[in-house]
Design a protein around this motif. Structure first.
Motif, short mmCIF file in Angstrom:
data_model
loop_
_atom_site.label_atom_id
_atom_site.label_comp_id
_atom_site.label_asym_id
_atom_site.label_seq_id
_atom_site.Cartn_x
_atom_site.Cartn_y
_atom_site.Cartn_z
N LYS A 103 0.83 -1.20 0.00
CA LYS A 103 0.00 0.00 0.00
C LYS A 103 0.87 1.25 0.00
CE LYS A 103 -3.49 2.40 2.79
NZ LYS A 103 -4.30 2.34 4.05
N ALA A 104 1.95 1.22 0.75
CA ALA A 104 2.88 2.35 0.77
C ALA A 104 3.46 2.59 -0.61
CB ALA A 104 4.00 2.09 1.79
N HIS A 105 3.80 1.51 -1.33
CA HIS A 105 4.34 1.66 -2.69
C HIS A 105 3.32 2.30 -3.62
CE1 HIS A 105 7.16 -1.99 -1.80
NE2 HIS A 105 7.56 -0.87 -1.20
N LYS A 106 2.06 2.05 -3.38
CA LYS A 106 1.00 2.57 -4.25
C LYS A 106 0.83 4.08 -4.12
CE LYS A 106 -3.94 1.97 -5.25
NZ LYS A 106 -5.18 1.22 -4.88
N PHE A 107 0.98 4.59 -2.89
CA PHE A 107 0.68 6.00 -2.64
C PHE A 107 1.90 6.89 -2.41
CE2 PHE A 107 -3.24 3.83 -1.29
CZ PHE A 107 -4.18 4.55 -2.01
N CYS A 108 3.04 6.27 -2.06
CA CYS A 108 4.20 7.06 -1.66
C CYS A 108 5.43 6.68 -2.47
CB CYS A 108 4.51 6.86 -0.18
SG CYS A 108 3.11 7.17 0.93
N LEU A 109 6.28 7.66 -2.70
CA LEU A 109 7.54 7.43 -3.41
C LEU A 109 8.69 7.93 -2.55
CD1 LEU A 109 8.97 6.49 -6.00
CD2 LEU A 109 8.74 8.85 -6.85
N LEU A 188 18.22 4.86 13.36
CA LEU A 188 17.10 5.63 12.83
C LEU A 188 17.01 6.90 13.68
CD1 LEU A 188 14.48 2.75 12.38
CD2 LEU A 188 16.16 3.61 10.72
N ALA A 189 17.81 7.89 13.30
CA ALA A 189 18.02 9.06 14.15
C ALA A 189 16.78 9.90 14.33
CB ALA A 189 19.16 9.91 13.59
N GLN A 190 16.06 10.13 13.24
CA GLN A 190 14.81 10.90 13.34
C GLN A 190 13.91 10.60 12.15
OE1 GLN A 190 14.23 15.47 12.99
NE2 GLN A 190 14.17 15.05 15.18
N GLN A 191 12.64 10.37 12.45
CA GLN A 191 11.65 10.17 11.41
C GLN A 191 10.41 11.00 11.73
OE1 GLN A 191 11.22 6.25 9.87
NE2 GLN A 191 9.10 6.50 9.24
N LYS A 192 10.01 11.82 10.78
CA LYS A 192 8.84 12.67 10.95
C LYS A 192 7.94 12.53 9.73
CE LYS A 192 10.10 14.71 14.82
NZ LYS A 192 9.36 14.46 16.09
N THR A 193 6.64 12.47 9.97
CA THR A 193 5.69 12.42 8.87
C THR A 193 4.53 13.36 9.17
OG1 THR A 193 4.63 10.49 9.88
CG2 THR A 193 6.23 10.07 8.13
N ASN A 194 3.90 13.83 8.11
CA ASN A 194 2.69 14.64 8.25
C ASN A 194 1.55 13.72 8.66
OD1 ASN A 194 0.28 16.10 7.74
ND2 ASN A 194 1.34 17.41 6.27
N PRO A 195 0.94 13.96 9.83
CA PRO A 195 -0.11 13.04 10.32
C PRO A 195 -1.27 12.85 9.36
CG PRO A 195 0.57 14.54 12.06
CD PRO A 195 1.22 15.04 10.79
N ILE A 196 -1.56 13.85 8.55
CA ILE A 196 -2.69 13.76 7.61
C ILE A 196 -2.48 12.65 6.60
CG2 ILE A 196 -3.94 14.99 5.79
CD1 ILE A 196 -3.39 17.59 7.31
N PHE A 197 -1.20 12.36 6.28
CA PHE A 197 -0.90 11.39 5.22
C PHE A 197 -0.45 10.04 5.76
CE2 PHE A 197 -0.55 15.51 3.20
CZ PHE A 197 -1.11 15.31 1.94
N GLU A 198 -0.46 9.87 7.07
CA GLU A 198 0.01 8.59 7.62
C GLU A 198 -0.89 7.41 7.24
OE1 GLU A 198 0.64 9.08 11.81
OE2 GLU A 198 2.50 10.23 11.52
N LYS A 199 -2.14 7.70 6.91
CA LYS A 199 -3.05 6.63 6.49
C LYS A 199 -2.61 6.00 5.17
CE LYS A 199 -6.28 9.94 4.38
NZ LYS A 199 -7.65 10.50 4.45
#
Length: 300
Positions: A103-109, A188-199
Motif C-alpha cells: 500500500k505504501a508503494h501505491k501511494f508514496c515514493l 534511525l536518528a529521526q523520522q517525521k511524517t505529516n499526520p494527515i498522510f500517515e493513512k
C-alpha cells in the motif's frame, strides 16, 4: 504501532568498553554515550563521566548520566533496544501485513535526498508532525531558523543520510527519515511524517526503502539497524510497529543511571509519588515523572 531472539551476528559487536576515552554527549540534562548500544565494562560514577565529558566539550549542565553494562542479554530486562540484524524479507509476513507495505508503494515514493535543496518542505513536515503530540511534551516554539541550523549541522557529517517520501498524487513531501552511521550500527536518528498522510503508510514507505537499500549488508551481517532504547518520554508505538512489520526485535540490556549530588537524593525522595505525576499535563512535573520512570528500569 516479536519476540526475543539472540542472534549469532551480535557476537562480533558485543564489545566491552571501559569509559576511558569514550565519547559522551549531553542531551536534555543527561550525559549519554555517543555509541549508546556499546556497553561499558565498568560502573562509572556521575563525577567520572562528567570529568570525561568536560575533556572534550564545553561545560553543559547535567543532573544525571545513563549507560549500559551489557547488551543483547539472554534474559529479559526492563531496558531494551529495538534492532534489526537479519535480512529484510517481506515473504515472512502474512498477506495482511505485507499489504501494508505494498500500500505504501501505491501511494508514496521514497528517495534519498539532499536536505538543503528542500529545506522548507522538510520544515513543514517537521512542524506538522508535532500536531499529533500530546500537549505535555509538544514544543512551545518550532522555528525555521533553528531547524535549518540543525539540518545543516547534520548534513556536514558524512555519517548522516537523508531520505524523504512524497505523495505520488501531487508530489508533496509528506515525510522524512535521517539515519546515522556509527560503525556497524545504523541508527534511525529521526523520522517525521505529516499526520494527515500517515493513512497512506508514509512511515512504511521510508523504512521499506532504507531496509531494501541495505538488505545485502543485513544479509551479510555487516550492519545492524537500531531505533535506540525503549521510550521514556514519548508515548509511541513505533518500536512495536517496527517489530510487527519489519522484523525488528528487542535486544535486552543492563541499564545504569547515576546522579549528581544532591539530585540522586531528590529522586529517592520522590519515588513514592511517581504514579501521581504520570498523567500530569504540566511539562515540568511530567519531566520529573520521566526521570523517576527511567530510574525504575535501572539495574540496582
Amino acid at each position: 504501532m516479536v519476540r526475543e531472539k539472540i542472534a549469532d551476528s551480535m557476537n562480533t559487536i558485543k564489545q566491552n568498553y571501559s569509559g576511558k576515552g569514550q565519547e559522551w554527549k549531553c542531551y536534555q540534562y543527561c550525559y549519554i554515550r555517543e555509541d549508546y548500544e556499546k556497553p561499558l565494562s565498568e560502573q562509572l560514577s556521575f563525577k567520572q563521566i562528567k570529568t570525561e565529558f568536560l575533556q572534550n566539550h564545553p561545560k553543559q549542565k547535567a543532573f544525571f548520566a545513563q549507560y549500559i553494562t551489557d547488551f543483547d542479554v539472554s534474559e529479559p530486562t526492563e531496558w531494551w533496544f529495538t534492532i534489526k540484524d537479519d535480512a529484510y524479507d517481506l515473504s515472512k509476513l502474512n498477506s495482511k501485513k505485507r499489504y501494508e507495505i505494498t500500500k505504501a508503494h501505491k501511494f508514496c515514493l521514497a528517495e534519498e535526498i539532499n536536505p538543503i535543496e528542500c529545506m522548507e518542505e522538510l520544515f513543514d513536515v517537521y512542524k506538522e508532525s508535532f500536531s499529533a503530540y500530546p500537549e505535555k511534551y509538544r514544543p512551545k516554539e518550532i522555528l525555521f531558523e533553528d531547524f535549518t541550523k540543525y539540518i545543516y549541522k547534520l548534513h556536514e557529517s558524512e555519517n548522516n543520510e537523508f531520505y524523504a517520501t512524497r505523495f505520488i498524487e501531487n508530489g508533496k513531501l509528506i515525510g522524512f527519515l535521517i539515519i546515522n552511521h556509527k560503525g556497524k550500527y545504523i541508527g534511525l536518528a529521526q523520522q517525521k511524517t505529516n499526520p494527515i498522510f500517515e493513512k497512506y503508510n508514509s512511515n512504511a514507505s521510508l523504512i521499506d526503502f532504507v531496509l531494501t537499500k541495505y538488505n545485502e549488508k543485513l544479509k551479510q551481517e555487516e550492519v545492524v539497524f537500531t531505533n535506540g532504547s525503549r521510550s521514556i518520554k514519548h508515548e509511541t508505538n513505533f518500536n512495536a510497529y517496527l517489530e510487527k512489520y519489519f522484523g525488528f526485535r528487542k535486544a535486552y540490556a543492563k541499564f545504569r543511571v547515576v546522579y549528581c549530588f544532591p539530585f540522586g537524593i531528590i529522586v529517592k525522595i520522590l519515588k513514592p509519588f511517581r504514579k501521581l505525576l504520570e498523567h500530569s499535563n504540566n511539562p515540568f512535573l511530567y519531566n520529573i515523572y520521566c526521570v523517576l520512570k527511567m530510574d525504575s528500569f535501572a539495574n540496582k
